[in-house]
Design a protein around this motif. Structure first.
Motif, PDB file in Angstrom:
ATOM      1  N   VAL A 153      -4.978  -1.771  -7.552  1.00  0.00           N
ATOM      2  CA  VAL A 153      -5.660  -1.538  -8.262  1.00  0.00           C
ATOM      3  C   VAL A 153      -5.795  -0.146  -9.202  1.00  0.00           C
ATOM      4  CG1 VAL A 153      -7.808  -0.454  -8.612  1.00  0.00           C
ATOM      5  CG2 VAL A 153      -7.565  -2.473  -6.981  1.00  0.00           C
ATOM      6  N   GLU A 154      -4.615   0.852  -8.624  1.00  0.00           N
ATOM      7  CA  GLU A 154      -4.129   2.136  -9.589  1.00  0.00           C
ATOM      8  C   GLU A 154      -3.335   2.019 -10.327  1.00  0.00           C
ATOM      9  OE1 GLU A 154      -1.324   5.703  -8.734  1.00  0.00           O
ATOM     10  OE2 GLU A 154      -2.682   5.063  -6.878  1.00  0.00           O
ATOM     11  N   ALA A 155      -2.353   0.969 -10.577  1.00  0.00           N
ATOM     12  CA  ALA A 155      -1.277   0.499 -10.882  1.00  0.00           C
ATOM     13  C   ALA A 155      -2.113  -0.282 -12.311  1.00  0.00           C
ATOM     14  CB  ALA A 155      -0.998  -0.814 -11.098  1.00  0.00           C
ATOM     15  N   ALA A 156      -3.147  -1.642 -12.577  1.00  0.00           N
ATOM     16  CA  ALA A 156      -3.597  -2.443 -13.097  1.00  0.00           C
ATOM     17  C   ALA A 156      -4.749  -1.029 -14.316  1.00  0.00           C
ATOM     18  CB  ALA A 156      -4.525  -3.103 -12.575  1.00  0.00           C
ATOM     19  N   ARG A 157      -5.385   0.355 -12.861  1.00  0.00           N
ATOM     20  CA  ARG A 157      -6.226   0.915 -13.866  1.00  0.00           C
ATOM     21  C   ARG A 157      -5.806   1.405 -15.105  1.00  0.00           C
ATOM     22  NH1 ARG A 157     -10.115   1.928  -9.027  1.00  0.00           N
ATOM     23  NH2 ARG A 157     -11.658   0.722  -9.309  1.00  0.00           N
ATOM     24  N   ALA A 158      -4.228   2.104 -14.714  1.00  0.00           N
ATOM     25  CA  ALA A 158      -2.852   2.475 -14.944  1.00  0.00           C
ATOM     26  C   ALA A 158      -2.719   1.978 -16.866  1.00  0.00           C
ATOM     27  CB  ALA A 158      -1.642   3.397 -14.878  1.00  0.00           C
ATOM     28  N   GLY A 159      -2.918   0.582 -16.746  1.00  0.00           N
ATOM     29  CA  GLY A 159      -2.558  -0.221 -17.307  1.00  0.00           C
ATOM     30  C   GLY A 159      -1.282  -0.924 -17.102  1.00  0.00           C
TER      31      GLY A 159
ATOM     32  N   TYR B 270       2.708 -11.099  -4.713  1.00  0.00           N
ATOM     33  CA  TYR B 270       1.379 -12.142  -5.112  1.00  0.00           C
ATOM     34  C   TYR B 270       1.748 -12.170  -5.905  1.00  0.00           C
ATOM     35  CZ  TYR B 270      -1.039  -8.560  -1.572  1.00  0.00           C
ATOM     36  OH  TYR B 270      -1.068  -8.059   0.386  1.00  0.00           O
ATOM     37  N   ASN B 271       0.773 -14.075  -5.929  1.00  0.00           N
ATOM     38  CA  ASN B 271       0.460 -14.661  -6.959  1.00  0.00           C
ATOM     39  C   ASN B 271      -0.282 -14.086  -8.208  1.00  0.00           C
ATOM     40  OD1 ASN B 271      -1.939 -15.721  -6.580  1.00  0.00           O
ATOM     41  ND2 ASN B 271      -0.869 -17.220  -5.201  1.00  0.00           N
ATOM     42  N   ARG B 272      -0.631 -14.267  -9.764  1.00  0.00           N
ATOM     43  CA  ARG B 272      -1.660 -13.789 -10.532  1.00  0.00           C
ATOM     44  C   ARG B 272      -3.234 -13.505  -9.965  1.00  0.00           C
ATOM     45  NH1 ARG B 272       1.069 -13.280 -15.587  1.00  0.00           N
ATOM     46  NH2 ARG B 272      -0.829 -13.114 -16.714  1.00  0.00           N
ATOM     47  N   GLU B 273      -3.362 -14.775  -9.194  1.00  0.00           N
ATOM     48  CA  GLU B 273      -4.947 -15.352  -8.425  1.00  0.00           C
ATOM     49  C   GLU B 273      -4.582 -14.110  -7.451  1.00  0.00           C
ATOM     50  OE1 GLU B 273      -8.520 -15.785  -8.214  1.00  0.00           O
ATOM     51  OE2 GLU B 273      -7.011 -16.620 -10.086  1.00  0.00           O
ATOM     52  N   ARG B 274      -4.180 -13.789  -6.592  1.00  0.00           N
ATOM     53  CA  ARG B 274      -4.359 -12.585  -6.097  1.00  0.00           C
ATOM     54  C   ARG B 274      -4.968 -11.509  -6.509  1.00  0.00           C
ATOM     55  NH1 ARG B 274      -7.512 -11.078  -2.513  1.00  0.00           N
ATOM     56  NH2 ARG B 274      -6.428 -10.135  -0.715  1.00  0.00           N
ATOM     57  N   VAL B 275      -3.635 -11.031  -7.844  1.00  0.00           N
ATOM     58  CA  VAL B 275      -3.936  -9.789  -8.092  1.00  0.00           C
ATOM     59  C   VAL B 275      -5.277  -9.847  -8.761  1.00  0.00           C
ATOM     60  CG1 VAL B 275      -2.834  -8.298  -9.579  1.00  0.00           C
ATOM     61  CG2 VAL B 275      -1.540  -9.555  -8.228  1.00  0.00           C
ATOM     62  N   ARG B 276      -5.431 -11.227  -9.280  1.00  0.00           N
ATOM     63  CA  ARG B 276      -6.422 -11.418  -9.750  1.00  0.00           C
ATOM     64  C   ARG B 276      -7.567 -10.339  -9.100  1.00  0.00           C
ATOM     65  NH1 ARG B 276      -4.228 -14.346 -13.948  1.00  0.00           N
ATOM     66  NH2 ARG B 276      -4.710 -16.027 -12.325  1.00  0.00           N
ATOM     67  N   GLN B 277      -8.433 -10.684  -8.077  1.00  0.00           N
ATOM     68  CA  GLN B 277      -8.669 -11.198  -6.735  1.00  0.00           C
ATOM     69  C   GLN B 277      -9.088  -9.646  -6.466  1.00  0.00           C
ATOM     70  OE1 GLN B 277      -7.545 -13.730  -3.739  1.00  0.00           O
ATOM     71  NE2 GLN B 277      -8.277 -15.738  -5.250  1.00  0.00           N
ATOM     72  N   ILE B 278      -7.939  -9.400  -6.208  1.00  0.00           N
ATOM     73  CA  ILE B 278      -8.075  -7.523  -5.808  1.00  0.00           C
ATOM     74  C   ILE B 278      -8.418  -6.761  -6.759  1.00  0.00           C
ATOM     75  CG2 ILE B 278      -6.124  -5.829  -5.137  1.00  0.00           C
ATOM     76  CD1 ILE B 278      -4.962  -8.118  -3.728  1.00  0.00           C
ATOM     77  N   CYS B 279      -8.051  -6.569  -8.144  1.00  0.00           N
ATOM     78  CA  CYS B 279      -8.714  -6.672  -8.705  1.00  0.00           C
ATOM     79  C   CYS B 279     -10.326  -6.164  -9.139  1.00  0.00           C
ATOM     80  CB  CYS B 279      -8.334  -6.265 -10.580  1.00  0.00           C
ATOM     81  SG  CYS B 279      -5.652  -5.917 -10.043  1.00  0.00           S
ATOM     82  N   ARG B 280     -10.271  -7.680  -8.955  1.00  0.00           N
ATOM     83  CA  ARG B 280     -11.712  -7.980  -9.589  1.00  0.00           C
ATOM     84  C   ARG B 280     -12.925  -7.220  -8.616  1.00  0.00           C
ATOM     85  NH1 ARG B 280     -11.574 -13.975  -9.768  1.00  0.00           N
ATOM     86  NH2 ARG B 280     -10.008 -13.855 -11.140  1.00  0.00           N
ATOM     87  N   ALA B 281     -12.506  -8.203  -6.962  1.00  0.00           N
ATOM     88  CA  ALA B 281     -13.139  -7.202  -5.901  1.00  0.00           C
ATOM     89  C   ALA B 281     -13.118  -5.156  -5.795  1.00  0.00           C
ATOM     90  CB  ALA B 281     -12.385  -7.229  -4.658  1.00  0.00           C
ATOM     91  N   ALA B 282     -12.294  -4.459  -6.749  1.00  0.00           N
ATOM     92  CA  ALA B 282     -12.694  -3.258  -6.884  1.00  0.00           C
ATOM     93  C   ALA B 282     -12.805  -2.808  -8.364  1.00  0.00           C
ATOM     94  CB  ALA B 282     -10.914  -2.717  -6.839  1.00  0.00           C
ATOM     95  N   GLY B 283     -13.747  -3.567  -9.239  1.00  0.00           N
ATOM     96  CA  GLY B 283     -13.770  -3.468 -10.311  1.00  0.00           C
ATOM     97  C   GLY B 283     -13.702  -3.335 -11.527  1.00  0.00           C
ATOM     98  N   VAL B 284     -12.309  -3.903 -11.138  1.00  0.00           N
ATOM     99  CA  VAL B 284     -11.125  -3.963 -12.531  1.00  0.00           C
ATOM    100  C   VAL B 284     -11.108  -4.844 -12.833  1.00  0.00           C
ATOM    101  CG1 VAL B 284      -8.840  -3.677 -13.449  1.00  0.00           C
ATOM    102  CG2 VAL B 284      -9.857  -1.828 -11.720  1.00  0.00           C
ATOM    103  N   GLU B 285     -11.252  -5.063 -14.468  1.00  0.00           N
ATOM    104  CA  GLU B 285     -11.024  -6.739 -15.006  1.00  0.00           C
ATOM    105  C   GLU B 285     -10.166  -7.050 -15.773  1.00  0.00           C
ATOM    106  OE1 GLU B 285     -13.004  -9.280 -13.969  1.00  0.00           O
ATOM    107  OE2 GLU B 285     -13.864  -8.484 -12.895  1.00  0.00           O
TER     108      GLU B 285
END
Length: 85
Positions: free
Chosen positions: A52-58, A70-85
């Protein structure tokens, strides 16, 4: 005749010893598996936080996938659960 009996009894005792050793090894393997599972579970939270931190950092999702395994879907799931789209 007693030679045959002694040989059979010896073979039986050896088989019992081997069975006991196999049971002990199995118990050790079960304990090691449980400990490894606990370590995996403990590492999941910090990994999700880092994702999540990495995704928020761009950091690009493809890079997060490459680093984490992880696969892309799992990364998306983790990010979505944290409110990052």
């Amino acid at each position: 005749m007693t030679d045959r009996l002694e040989a059979a009894a010896k073979a039986h005792r050896e088989a019992l010893d081997q069975e006991a050793a196999a049971k002990a090894a199995l118990d050790q393997a079960r304990q090691a598996r449980a400990a490894a599972g606990d370590r995996v579970a403990a590492a999941r939270g910090p990994l999700a936080e880092a994702i999540v931190e990495a995704a928020r950092a761009g950091v690009r999702q493809a890079e997060i996938v490459r680093i984490t395994g992880y696969n892309r879907e799992r990364v998306r799931q983790i990010c979505r659960a944290a409110g990052v789209e």
